[in-house]
Design an enzyme around this catalytic site. Sequence first.
Site, PDB file in Angstrom:
ATOM      1  N   ARG A 225      -8.326   4.242   7.848  1.00 16.55           N
ATOM      2  CA  ARG A 225      -6.582   4.407   7.703  1.00 16.55           C
ATOM      3  C   ARG A 225      -6.525   5.908   8.328  1.00 16.55           C
ATOM      4  O   ARG A 225      -5.665   6.510   7.892  1.00 16.55           O
ATOM      5  CB  ARG A 225      -6.291   4.592   6.169  1.00 16.55           C
ATOM      6  CG  ARG A 225      -6.655   3.214   5.610  1.00 16.55           C
ATOM      7  CD  ARG A 225      -5.614   2.052   5.971  1.00 16.55           C
ATOM      8  NE  ARG A 225      -6.240   0.876   5.277  1.00 16.55           N
ATOM      9  CZ  ARG A 225      -7.251   0.023   5.944  1.00 16.55           C
ATOM     10  NH1 ARG A 225      -7.660   0.157   7.456  1.00 16.55           N
ATOM     11  NH2 ARG A 225      -7.693  -0.944   5.446  1.00 16.55           N
TER      12      ARG A 225
ATOM     13  N   SER B 245      -1.032   0.200  -0.628  1.00 12.77           N
ATOM     14  CA  SER B 245      -1.878   1.047  -1.430  1.00 12.77           C
ATOM     15  C   SER B 245      -1.733   2.412  -1.434  1.00 12.77           C
ATOM     16  O   SER B 245      -1.587   3.148  -0.341  1.00 12.77           O
ATOM     17  CB  SER B 245      -3.517   0.822  -0.843  1.00 12.77           C
ATOM     18  OG  SER B 245      -3.821  -0.511  -0.907  1.00 12.77           O
TER      19      SER B 245
ATOM     20  N   GLU C 172      -3.251   7.953   0.547  1.00  9.31           N
ATOM     21  CA  GLU C 172      -2.978   7.395   1.842  1.00  9.31           C
ATOM     22  C   GLU C 172      -1.621   7.393   2.368  1.00  9.31           C
ATOM     23  O   GLU C 172      -1.546   7.312   3.684  1.00  9.31           O
ATOM     24  CB  GLU C 172      -3.424   5.862   1.583  1.00  9.31           C
ATOM     25  CG  GLU C 172      -3.365   4.914   3.068  1.00  9.31           C
ATOM     26  CD  GLU C 172      -3.860   3.535   2.896  1.00  9.31           C
ATOM     27  OE1 GLU C 172      -4.884   3.390   2.309  1.00  9.31           O
ATOM     28  OE2 GLU C 172      -3.059   2.760   3.561  1.00  9.31           O
TER      29      GLU C 172
HETATM   30  C1  LIG Z   1       3.280  -4.553   0.410  1.00 10.18           C
HETATM   31  C2  LIG Z   1       2.621  -3.725   1.446  1.00 10.18           C
HETATM   32  C3  LIG Z   1       1.400  -3.985   1.793  1.00 10.18           C
HETATM   33  C4  LIG Z   1       0.556  -3.276   2.745  1.00 10.18           C
HETATM   34  N1  LIG Z   1      -0.498  -3.490   3.029  1.00 10.18           N
HETATM   35  C5  LIG Z   1      -1.266  -2.995   3.969  1.00 10.18           C
HETATM   36  C6  LIG Z   1      -2.666  -3.539   4.384  1.00 10.18           C
HETATM   37  O1  LIG Z   1      -3.133  -4.526   3.836  1.00 10.18           O
HETATM   38  N2  LIG Z   1      -3.328  -2.543   5.105  1.00 10.18           N
HETATM   39  C7  LIG Z   1      -2.902  -1.431   5.407  1.00 10.18           C
HETATM   40  O2  LIG Z   1      -3.511  -0.731   6.427  1.00 10.18           O
HETATM   41  N3  LIG Z   1      -1.457  -0.798   5.150  1.00 10.18           N
HETATM   42  C8  LIG Z   1      -0.874  -1.476   4.399  1.00 10.18           C
HETATM   43  N4  LIG Z   1       0.249  -1.095   3.965  1.00 10.18           N
HETATM   44  C9  LIG Z   1       0.762   0.037   4.489  1.00 10.18           C
HETATM   45  C10 LIG Z   1       1.746   0.056   5.708  1.00 10.18           C
HETATM   46  O3  LIG Z   1       2.231  -1.239   5.948  1.00 10.18           O
HETATM   47  C11 LIG Z   1       0.733   0.470   7.002  1.00 10.18           C
HETATM   48  O4  LIG Z   1       0.045   1.687   6.821  1.00 10.18           O
HETATM   49  C12 LIG Z   1       1.598   0.272   8.305  1.00 10.18           C
HETATM   50  O5  LIG Z   1       0.493   0.634   9.479  1.00 10.18           O
HETATM   51  C13 LIG Z   1       2.567   1.475   8.635  1.00 10.18           C
HETATM   52  O6  LIG Z   1       3.164   1.242   9.565  1.00 10.18           O
HETATM   53  P1  LIG Z   1       4.809   1.734   9.337  1.00 10.18           P
HETATM   54  O7  LIG Z   1       5.522   1.381  10.730  1.00 10.18           O
HETATM   55  O8  LIG Z   1       5.709   1.209   8.268  1.00 10.18           O
HETATM   56  O9  LIG Z   1       4.644   3.290   9.237  1.00 10.18           O
HETATM   57  P2  LIG Z   1       5.519   4.433   8.701  1.00 10.18           P
HETATM   58  O10 LIG Z   1       5.092   4.234   7.217  1.00 10.18           O
HETATM   59  O11 LIG Z   1       6.747   4.286   8.918  1.00 10.18           O
HETATM   60  O12 LIG Z   1       4.495   5.719   9.192  1.00 10.18           O
HETATM   61  C14 LIG Z   1       3.627   5.800   8.761  1.00 10.18           C
HETATM   62  C15 LIG Z   1       3.078   7.212   9.754  1.00 10.18           C
HETATM   63  O13 LIG Z   1       2.788   6.850  10.994  1.00 10.18           O
HETATM   64  C16 LIG Z   1       3.661   7.696  11.757  1.00 10.18           C
HETATM   65  N5  LIG Z   1       4.304   6.645  12.895  1.00 10.18           N
HETATM   66  C17 LIG Z   1       4.887   5.415  12.752  1.00 10.18           C
HETATM   67  N6  LIG Z   1       5.165   5.089  14.072  1.00 10.18           N
HETATM   68  C18 LIG Z   1       4.768   5.892  14.864  1.00 10.18           C
HETATM   69  C19 LIG Z   1       4.751   5.913  16.125  1.00 10.18           C
HETATM   70  N7  LIG Z   1       5.370   5.168  17.070  1.00 10.18           N
HETATM   71  N8  LIG Z   1       4.268   7.199  16.917  1.00 10.18           N
HETATM   72  C20 LIG Z   1       3.911   8.409  16.257  1.00 10.18           C
HETATM   73  N9  LIG Z   1       3.641   8.105  14.923  1.00 10.18           N
HETATM   74  C21 LIG Z   1       4.103   6.998  14.155  1.00 10.18           C
HETATM   75  C22 LIG Z   1       4.796   8.128  10.969  1.00 10.18           C
HETATM   76  O14 LIG Z   1       4.955   9.532  11.542  1.00 10.18           O
HETATM   77  C23 LIG Z   1       3.861   8.279   9.741  1.00 10.18           C
HETATM   78  O15 LIG Z   1       3.174   9.401   9.657  1.00 10.18           O
HETATM   79  C24 LIG Z   1       1.093  -1.967   3.332  1.00 10.18           C
HETATM   80  C25 LIG Z   1       2.430  -1.520   2.720  1.00 10.18           C
HETATM   81  C26 LIG Z   1       3.160  -2.325   1.889  1.00 10.18           C
HETATM   82  C27 LIG Z   1       4.470  -2.026   1.460  1.00 10.18           C
END
Ligand SMILES: Cc1cc2nc3c(=O)[nH]c(=O)nc-3n(C[C@H](O)[C@H](O)[C@H](O)COP(=O)(O)OP(=O)(O)OC[C@H]3O[C@@H](n4cnc5c(N)ncnc54)[C@H](O)[C@@H]3O)c2cc1C
Length: 317
Positions: free
Chosen positions: A187, A237, A307
Amino acid sequence: MGREDRGLREPWSRASLERLATLLEHAECRFAAPMVAHTSFQIGGPADLLVCVTTQADLERALDYCAGERVPWMLLGRGTNVLVRDGGVRGVVLTLGGELGTYRFDGNTATAGAGAPLGALARAAGNRGLAGLEFACGIPGSVGGAVVMNAGAYHGQFSDVVASVTVVGAGQAPCRLDRHELEFGYRWSSLQQGMAVVLEAKCELRPGDPVALGAIMAELDAKRRAKQPVGLPSAGSVFKRPPGHYASHLIEAAGCKGRRRGGAQVSPLHAGFIVNTGNATSQDVLALMAEVQAAVYARSGIMLEPEIKIIGEDLDE
Ligand SMILES: Cc1cc2nc3c(=O)[nH]c(=O)nc-3n(C[C@H](O)[C@H](O)[C@H](O)COP(=O)(O)OP(=O)(O)OC[C@H]3O[C@@H](n4cnc5c(N)ncnc54)[C@H](O)[C@@H]3O)c2cc1C
């Protein structure tokens, strides 16, 4: 001290945010945008200015402007791994849409804009008979968020498939980083250091049978629905998995499963998740996280590390 007074101490002003909004040709700009509407936790005060950029030119313009005017900014993906504090986010929150959220396939290569939904990309790849992204079908984030967080599930992670990433920063032309120029961990990616915005990712996939890939994804979806509180607002998580352990097992063993603080609750279904039961504040979640960390530490000697990314400011700052 009121927000207006505090604003006077900032090197930037509301007028500079308004100027930015007029500079962007194809962006949707909203002032005082409540982050409850832009995060899967459905928690968080307002962003001073939320900008959904839809073209690379506007993204570069926004980054250059913020750097020049010393306006703080942050990039938000689909907001599924963040907790925004109740006082909201000062400055600009950028999200990526339009042409920055599309994907295409060429042979075994998928090229996806950072704003593209990861799950949709995984399904489209499967339908075309391209294997490698099945693990990602139920992860609700964007491709950019998956690269930065090295999102993973069910023995797969984004670093397994990524071939290169294109990033852009203020005053810098877009630059392609090949896989060997990036570092990934659990992660974690080296892109979490610094202020580069991920524009696009290329994934190298393998030929597979669309029907078999569809069946694998349906099975993973069913597992997720059975074991995770997918119907309630959360950020997935909350804590990283400590080496050799599962955070959820440690939390359950410490007696925290189902524990509540205000509107926040350690999910009775999956102790690794904190859910918003309706009216949780970021203070509720942070207090519950601290309680869980203390209880787990007291029982196992292991300090859980968040995380989720905690952003913004408290109401009384
Ligand atoms: C119900 C649920 C289930 C989930 N299951 C999993 C799972 O199985 N495995 C897992 O790993 N995660 C899981 N997650 C967490 C999450 O979906 C992941 O971490 C995902 O990769 C985050 O993507 P996001 O676009 O929502 O990022 P955000 O939450 O919007 O941002 C996360 C971080 O990434 C940065 N960021 C985002 N996009 C960019 C970009 N284009 N350039 C630079 N920085 C950027 C942001 O600044 C921030 O620091 C889950 C979440 C939920 C709500």
